[in-house]
Design a protein around this motif. Sequence first.
Motif, PDB file in Angstrom:
ATOM      1  N   GLU A 197       0.824  -1.203   0.000  1.00 23.96           N
ATOM      2  CA  GLU A 197       0.000   0.000   0.000  1.00 23.96           C
ATOM      3  C   GLU A 197       0.864   1.261   0.000  1.00 23.96           C
ATOM      4  O   GLU A 197       0.537   2.237  -0.671  1.00 23.96           O
ATOM      5  CB  GLU A 197      -0.933  -0.013   1.210  1.00 23.96           C
ATOM      6  CG  GLU A 197      -2.036  -1.064   1.096  1.00 23.96           C
ATOM      7  CD  GLU A 197      -2.946  -1.087   2.314  1.00 23.96           C
ATOM      8  OE1 GLU A 197      -2.876  -0.142   3.126  1.00 23.96           O
ATOM      9  OE2 GLU A 197      -3.726  -2.046   2.450  1.00 23.96           O
ATOM     10  N   GLU A 198       1.964   1.218   0.738  1.00 20.23           N
ATOM     11  CA  GLU A 198       2.866   2.372   0.772  1.00 20.23           C
ATOM     12  C   GLU A 198       3.521   2.583  -0.590  1.00 20.23           C
ATOM     13  O   GLU A 198       3.566   3.703  -1.110  1.00 20.23           O
ATOM     14  CB  GLU A 198       3.939   2.177   1.844  1.00 20.23           C
ATOM     15  CG  GLU A 198       4.908   3.348   1.937  1.00 20.23           C
ATOM     16  CD  GLU A 198       6.040   3.099   2.920  1.00 20.23           C
ATOM     17  OE1 GLU A 198       6.770   4.053   3.228  1.00 20.23           O
ATOM     18  OE2 GLU A 198       6.203   1.947   3.361  1.00 20.23           O
ATOM     19  N   ARG A 201       0.958   3.881  -3.115  1.00 15.82           N
ATOM     20  CA  ARG A 201       0.663   5.310  -2.910  1.00 15.82           C
ATOM     21  C   ARG A 201       1.766   6.190  -3.476  1.00 15.82           C
ATOM     22  O   ARG A 201       1.495   7.167  -4.187  1.00 15.82           O
ATOM     23  CB  ARG A 201       0.472   5.588  -1.416  1.00 15.82           C
ATOM     24  CG  ARG A 201       0.227   7.058  -1.084  1.00 15.82           C
ATOM     25  CD  ARG A 201       0.083   7.259   0.422  1.00 15.82           C
ATOM     26  NE  ARG A 201       1.233   6.754   1.162  1.00 15.82           N
ATOM     27  CZ  ARG A 201       2.390   7.414   1.292  1.00 15.82           C
ATOM     28  NH1 ARG A 201       2.555   8.594   0.711  1.00 15.82           N
ATOM     29  NH2 ARG A 201       3.378   6.893   1.998  1.00 15.82           N
ATOM     30  N   ILE A 202       3.016   5.834  -3.199  1.00 13.72           N
ATOM     31  CA  ILE A 202       4.150   6.645  -3.677  1.00 13.72           C
ATOM     32  C   ILE A 202       4.230   6.614  -5.196  1.00 13.72           C
ATOM     33  O   ILE A 202       4.392   7.652  -5.857  1.00 13.72           O
ATOM     34  CB  ILE A 202       5.466   6.140  -3.039  1.00 13.72           C
ATOM     35  CG1 ILE A 202       5.444   6.389  -1.524  1.00 13.72           C
ATOM     36  CG2 ILE A 202       6.664   6.832  -3.671  1.00 13.72           C
ATOM     37  CD1 ILE A 202       6.588   5.750  -0.775  1.00 13.72           C
ATOM     38  N   GLY A 204       1.806   5.883  -7.276  1.00 11.94           N
ATOM     39  CA  GLY A 204       0.617   6.529  -7.823  1.00 11.94           C
ATOM     40  C   GLY A 204       0.689   8.040  -7.779  1.00 11.94           C
ATOM     41  O   GLY A 204       0.113   8.720  -8.629  1.00 11.94           O
ATOM     42  N   ASN A 205       1.382   8.585  -6.786  1.00 10.26           N
ATOM     43  CA  ASN A 205       1.561  10.039  -6.706  1.00 10.26           C
ATOM     44  C   ASN A 205       2.528  10.551  -7.769  1.00 10.26           C
ATOM     45  O   ASN A 205       2.367  11.660  -8.289  1.00 10.26           O
ATOM     46  CB  ASN A 205       2.071  10.441  -5.321  1.00 10.26           C
ATOM     47  CG  ASN A 205       0.993  10.362  -4.263  1.00 10.26           C
ATOM     48  OD1 ASN A 205      -0.202  10.424  -4.576  1.00 10.26           O
ATOM     49  ND2 ASN A 205       1.394  10.220  -3.012  1.00 10.26           N
ATOM     50  N   ALA A 266      -7.345  -0.858  -1.115  1.00 12.57           N
ATOM     51  CA  ALA A 266      -5.970  -0.349  -1.298  1.00 12.57           C
ATOM     52  C   ALA A 266      -5.870   0.509  -2.548  1.00 12.57           C
ATOM     53  O   ALA A 266      -5.245   1.587  -2.540  1.00 12.57           O
ATOM     54  CB  ALA A 266      -4.992  -1.521  -1.374  1.00 12.57           C
ATOM     55  N   LYS A 269      -7.696   3.893  -1.915  1.00 11.04           N
ATOM     56  CA  LYS A 269      -6.915   4.797  -1.071  1.00 11.04           C
ATOM     57  C   LYS A 269      -5.803   5.478  -1.860  1.00 11.04           C
ATOM     58  O   LYS A 269      -5.500   6.649  -1.647  1.00 11.04           O
ATOM     59  CB  LYS A 269      -6.303   4.019   0.102  1.00 11.04           C
ATOM     60  CG  LYS A 269      -7.278   3.692   1.211  1.00 11.04           C
ATOM     61  CD  LYS A 269      -6.552   2.971   2.348  1.00 11.04           C
ATOM     62  CE  LYS A 269      -7.498   2.641   3.494  1.00 11.04           C
ATOM     63  NZ  LYS A 269      -6.791   1.893   4.579  1.00 11.04           N
ATOM     64  N   ALA A 270      -5.179   4.712  -2.766  1.00 14.94           N
ATOM     65  CA  ALA A 270      -4.074   5.256  -3.567  1.00 14.94           C
ATOM     66  C   ALA A 270      -4.568   5.965  -4.817  1.00 14.94           C
ATOM     67  O   ALA A 270      -3.763   6.483  -5.586  1.00 14.94           O
ATOM     68  CB  ALA A 270      -3.114   4.136  -3.957  1.00 14.94           C
ATOM     69  N   ARG A 271      -5.894   5.965  -5.019  1.00  9.83           N
ATOM     70  CA  ARG A 271      -6.525   6.562  -6.206  1.00  9.83           C
ATOM     71  C   ARG A 271      -5.953   5.974  -7.495  1.00  9.83           C
ATOM     72  O   ARG A 271      -5.612   6.687  -8.429  1.00  9.83           O
ATOM     73  CB  ARG A 271      -6.386   8.083  -6.180  1.00  9.83           C
ATOM     74  CG  ARG A 271      -7.221   8.727  -5.074  1.00  9.83           C
ATOM     75  CD  ARG A 271      -7.125  10.222  -5.072  1.00  9.83           C
ATOM     76  NE  ARG A 271      -5.796  10.684  -4.705  1.00  9.83           N
ATOM     77  CZ  ARG A 271      -5.449  11.970  -4.594  1.00  9.83           C
ATOM     78  NH1 ARG A 271      -6.329  12.911  -4.828  1.00  9.83           N
ATOM     79  NH2 ARG A 271      -4.224  12.299  -4.255  1.00  9.83           N
TER      80      ARG A 271
END
Length: 294
Positions: A197-198, A201-202, A204-205, A266, A269-271
């Motif tokens: 998930e971390e 997120r990174i 995906g950003n 998941a 949350k990370a879009r």
Amino acid sequence: METSELLKKVRKIEIKSRGLTNQIFAGEYHSAFKGRGMAFSEVREYQYGDDIRNIDWNVSARFNDPYVKIFEEERELTVMLLIDVSGSSHFGTQKMFKNELIAEIAAVLSFSSIQNNDKVGVIFFSDKVEKFIPPKKGRSHILRIIREIIELQPESNKTNIAEALRYLTNAVKKRCTAFVLSDFNDFGDLPSDIKFEEALRIAGNKHDLGAIKIFDPREVELPNVGLLEAVDAETGEVIWVDTSSAAVRKTYNQWWSDAQNSLATAFAKARVDWVSVATNEDYVKPLIKLFKHR
């Protein structure tokens, strides 16, 4: 695999994927994945309704008439495919194995990319990065990618998607469009889920990330076939499952459902947009759905 057999497989995938690209996906792809910005194309005489901010004052002064700059979208993108080559991808009970479906979808995405003048690169991963193919253009490059998908023999059978996402974040400096093609079967263990998930997120950003989950219908529910020997393709562990037990089948179905819900959470949350495709399913509609969500 013999060279002649490999070439036949590559050619078969190329014909099918290029046909789909030309008939269906190219327009959807172009609409979904915009270029990096606007690039200057030419100047023309000012027309009523033009934005005065685009007036080229130097050219206007030279010709004693107002001229405006015309801009076009910069189409060239970098597309990265993160392809799961772990042991669990070599499974299928319907039309094809999961890795064969991954190969076809990767080919369609690749041909859609080069038809729009984009570069394509690949990260093959298991629980480590098995191979990195830097982004390039051209048919010969795409055929190399397809050959590698068919022929690559990974050093490991295990899966670590977080490691592949971290590699993407570190190796590709500029923003790109990336697709993760995997069965996501390593999702479900709490410590690794947190890392996944971390990393999701990174990545995906930094990048425009999408995911395509590949699964076989037999993974969704256990058949009632009595005592069944099951082998974990990634660890080699062998277990016996009593599929005649309604409680066992119910427990397994609940585990599958919970894992899919957790995965969906998941991604949300990370879009990260995602679709799932079964090995007995036509992947055209899910891919178009993914494109339209962009």
